[in-house]
Design a protein around this motif. Structure first.
Motif, PDB file in Angstrom:
ATOM      1  N   VAL A 111       0.841  -1.191   0.000  1.00 63.05           N
ATOM      2  CA  VAL A 111       0.000   0.000   0.000  1.00 63.05           C
ATOM      3  C   VAL A 111       0.877   1.243   0.000  1.00 63.05           C
ATOM      4  O   VAL A 111       0.908   1.984  -0.977  1.00 63.05           O
ATOM      5  CB  VAL A 111      -0.969   0.012   1.205  1.00 63.05           C
ATOM      6  CG1 VAL A 111      -1.784   1.274   1.231  1.00 63.05           C
ATOM      7  CG2 VAL A 111      -1.869  -1.218   1.172  1.00 63.05           C
ATOM      8  N   ASP A 112       1.558   1.489   1.082  1.00 64.55           N
ATOM      9  CA  ASP A 112       2.385   2.682   1.211  1.00 64.55           C
ATOM     10  C   ASP A 112       3.637   2.579   0.351  1.00 64.55           C
ATOM     11  O   ASP A 112       4.121   1.492   0.052  1.00 64.55           O
ATOM     12  CB  ASP A 112       2.796   2.903   2.664  1.00 64.55           C
ATOM     13  CG  ASP A 112       1.619   3.242   3.556  1.00 64.55           C
ATOM     14  OD1 ASP A 112       0.607   3.751   3.042  1.00 64.55           O
ATOM     15  OD2 ASP A 112       1.713   3.008   4.762  1.00 64.55           O
ATOM     16  N   ILE A 113       4.131   3.736  -0.010  1.00 66.02           N
ATOM     17  CA  ILE A 113       5.365   3.827  -0.782  1.00 66.02           C
ATOM     18  C   ILE A 113       6.387   4.552   0.074  1.00 66.02           C
ATOM     19  O   ILE A 113       6.080   5.571   0.690  1.00 66.02           O
ATOM     20  CB  ILE A 113       5.136   4.612  -2.085  1.00 66.02           C
ATOM     21  CG1 ILE A 113       4.133   3.876  -2.961  1.00 66.02           C
ATOM     22  CG2 ILE A 113       6.437   4.836  -2.822  1.00 66.02           C
ATOM     23  CD1 ILE A 113       3.665   4.693  -4.136  1.00 66.02           C
ATOM     24  N   ILE A 114       7.591   4.045   0.102  1.00 63.95           N
ATOM     25  CA  ILE A 114       8.694   4.677   0.820  1.00 63.95           C
ATOM     26  C   ILE A 114       9.628   5.289  -0.216  1.00 63.95           C
ATOM     27  O   ILE A 114       9.966   4.655  -1.214  1.00 63.95           O
ATOM     28  CB  ILE A 114       9.487   3.644   1.663  1.00 63.95           C
ATOM     29  CG1 ILE A 114       8.577   2.870   2.602  1.00 63.95           C
ATOM     30  CG2 ILE A 114      10.637   4.323   2.394  1.00 63.95           C
ATOM     31  CD1 ILE A 114       8.109   3.606   3.810  1.00 63.95           C
ATOM     32  N   ILE A 115      10.005   6.549   0.004  1.00 61.83           N
ATOM     33  CA  ILE A 115      11.017   7.172  -0.844  1.00 61.83           C
ATOM     34  C   ILE A 115      12.101   7.755   0.059  1.00 61.83           C
ATOM     35  O   ILE A 115      11.840   8.098   1.207  1.00 61.83           O
ATOM     36  CB  ILE A 115      10.441   8.247  -1.787  1.00 61.83           C
ATOM     37  CG1 ILE A 115       9.971   9.477  -1.026  1.00 61.83           C
ATOM     38  CG2 ILE A 115       9.334   7.682  -2.646  1.00 61.83           C
ATOM     39  CD1 ILE A 115       9.616  10.636  -1.952  1.00 61.83           C
ATOM     40  N   ASN A 116      13.297   7.854  -0.477  1.00 62.82           N
ATOM     41  CA  ASN A 116      14.387   8.401   0.333  1.00 62.82           C
ATOM     42  C   ASN A 116      14.337   9.927   0.321  1.00 62.82           C
ATOM     43  O   ASN A 116      13.589  10.554  -0.426  1.00 62.82           O
ATOM     44  CB  ASN A 116      15.746   7.855  -0.111  1.00 62.82           C
ATOM     45  CG  ASN A 116      16.180   8.335  -1.483  1.00 62.82           C
ATOM     46  OD1 ASN A 116      15.586   9.239  -2.070  1.00 62.82           O
ATOM     47  ND2 ASN A 116      17.228   7.718  -1.995  1.00 62.82           N
ATOM     48  N   GLU A 117      15.147  10.514   1.160  1.00 62.47           N
ATOM     49  CA  GLU A 117      15.163  11.967   1.338  1.00 62.47           C
ATOM     50  C   GLU A 117      15.562  12.693   0.054  1.00 62.47           C
ATOM     51  O   GLU A 117      15.014  13.745  -0.275  1.00 62.47           O
ATOM     52  CB  GLU A 117      16.129  12.331   2.476  1.00 62.47           C
ATOM     53  CG  GLU A 117      16.056  13.762   2.919  1.00 62.47           C
ATOM     54  CD  GLU A 117      14.841  14.063   3.797  1.00 62.47           C
ATOM     55  OE1 GLU A 117      14.498  15.253   3.916  1.00 62.47           O
ATOM     56  OE2 GLU A 117      14.244  13.125   4.339  1.00 62.47           O
ATOM     57  N   ASP A 118      16.494  12.133  -0.701  1.00 61.68           N
ATOM     58  CA  ASP A 118      16.951  12.765  -1.934  1.00 61.68           C
ATOM     59  C   ASP A 118      15.811  12.884  -2.945  1.00 61.68           C
ATOM     60  O   ASP A 118      15.592  13.943  -3.540  1.00 61.68           O
ATOM     61  CB  ASP A 118      18.118  11.966  -2.524  1.00 61.68           C
ATOM     62  CG  ASP A 118      18.694  12.619  -3.763  1.00 61.68           C
ATOM     63  OD1 ASP A 118      18.984  13.829  -3.729  1.00 61.68           O
ATOM     64  OD2 ASP A 118      18.854  11.908  -4.777  1.00 61.68           O
ATOM     65  N   LEU A 119      15.060  11.811  -3.141  1.00 63.53           N
ATOM     66  CA  LEU A 119      13.939  11.850  -4.078  1.00 63.53           C
ATOM     67  C   LEU A 119      12.833  12.770  -3.562  1.00 63.53           C
ATOM     68  O   LEU A 119      12.240  13.529  -4.329  1.00 63.53           O
ATOM     69  CB  LEU A 119      13.399  10.442  -4.332  1.00 63.53           C
ATOM     70  CG  LEU A 119      12.309  10.319  -5.389  1.00 63.53           C
ATOM     71  CD1 LEU A 119      12.742  10.895  -6.731  1.00 63.53           C
ATOM     72  CD2 LEU A 119      11.899   8.857  -5.548  1.00 63.53           C
ATOM     73  N   LYS A 120      12.593  12.750  -2.278  1.00 65.16           N
ATOM     74  CA  LYS A 120      11.602  13.662  -1.668  1.00 65.16           C
ATOM     75  C   LYS A 120      11.978  15.115  -1.966  1.00 65.16           C
ATOM     76  O   LYS A 120      11.132  15.917  -2.364  1.00 65.16           O
ATOM     77  CB  LYS A 120      11.521  13.441  -0.164  1.00 65.16           C
ATOM     78  CG  LYS A 120      10.616  14.437   0.557  1.00 65.16           C
ATOM     79  CD  LYS A 120      10.743  14.242   2.074  1.00 65.16           C
ATOM     80  CE  LYS A 120       9.993  15.271   2.839  1.00 65.16           C
ATOM     81  NZ  LYS A 120      10.665  16.542   2.996  1.00 65.16           N
ATOM     82  N   ASN A 121      13.243  15.445  -1.782  1.00 57.78           N
ATOM     83  CA  ASN A 121      13.703  16.815  -2.050  1.00 57.78           C
ATOM     84  C   ASN A 121      13.514  17.196  -3.522  1.00 57.78           C
ATOM     85  O   ASN A 121      13.161  18.336  -3.828  1.00 57.78           O
ATOM     86  CB  ASN A 121      15.165  16.986  -1.633  1.00 57.78           C
ATOM     87  CG  ASN A 121      15.338  16.931  -0.133  1.00 57.78           C
ATOM     88  OD1 ASN A 121      14.410  17.164   0.636  1.00 57.78           O
ATOM     89  ND2 ASN A 121      16.541  16.593   0.308  1.00 57.78           N
TER      90      ASN A 121
END
Length: 137
Positions: A111-121
């Motif tokens: 369900v949930d998706i995890i992204i790292n800080e770099d992609l979030k930025n």
């Protein structure tokens, strides 16, 4: 299309299928995501859209610190999902299991998706619409 208005850069279709436009597709790593071009009937702008298939699911839930519920073998509706997460109320991840992935789904949850800080930025810098970030510890 279910609602009129401004199309989002990132959205979910039925069954948690991810739909993105070219702005988001440009940010995604082809080793982690398969992009399938789609036409959206009734959409009048000239954006190109894609279904995103996340190629990685990671067993990263720190079960000692997280609050979750799993399907049981005798579940009357989904006995086929025995041992899979039914709901995750508070998520803590084991960072040692992420292995450099920048975007992925949680193994046995989907369900949930995890992204790292770099992609979030990168998402934030480009003003990607349709996403909501929540810190995961």
């Amino acid at each position: 299309i279910r609602e009129n208005g401004t199309p989002l850069d990132f959205t979910f279709a039925d069954f948690s299928v991810i739909i993105v436009n070219e702005k988001v597709a440009f940010l995604l790593n082809e080793e982690e995501c398969q992009l399938i071009p789609v036409e959206i009937e009734g959409l009048k702008n000239k954006h190109t859209y894609f279904i995103v298939v996340l190629l990685n699911s990671v067993d990263c839930v720190d079960e000692n610190r997280s609050n979750f519920e799993k399907y049981e073998a005798d579940d009357p509706i989904r006995p086929d999902k025995a041992g899979h997460y039914k709901s995750i109320y508070e998520l803590h991840v084991n960072k040692n299991n992420i292995n450099g992935n920048s975007i992925f789904r949680i193994d046995k949850y989907g369900v949930d998706i995890i992204i790292n800080e770099d992609l979030k930025n990168k998402f934030e810098k480009l003003g990607v619409t349709g996403v909501k970030f929540k810190d995961v510890t």
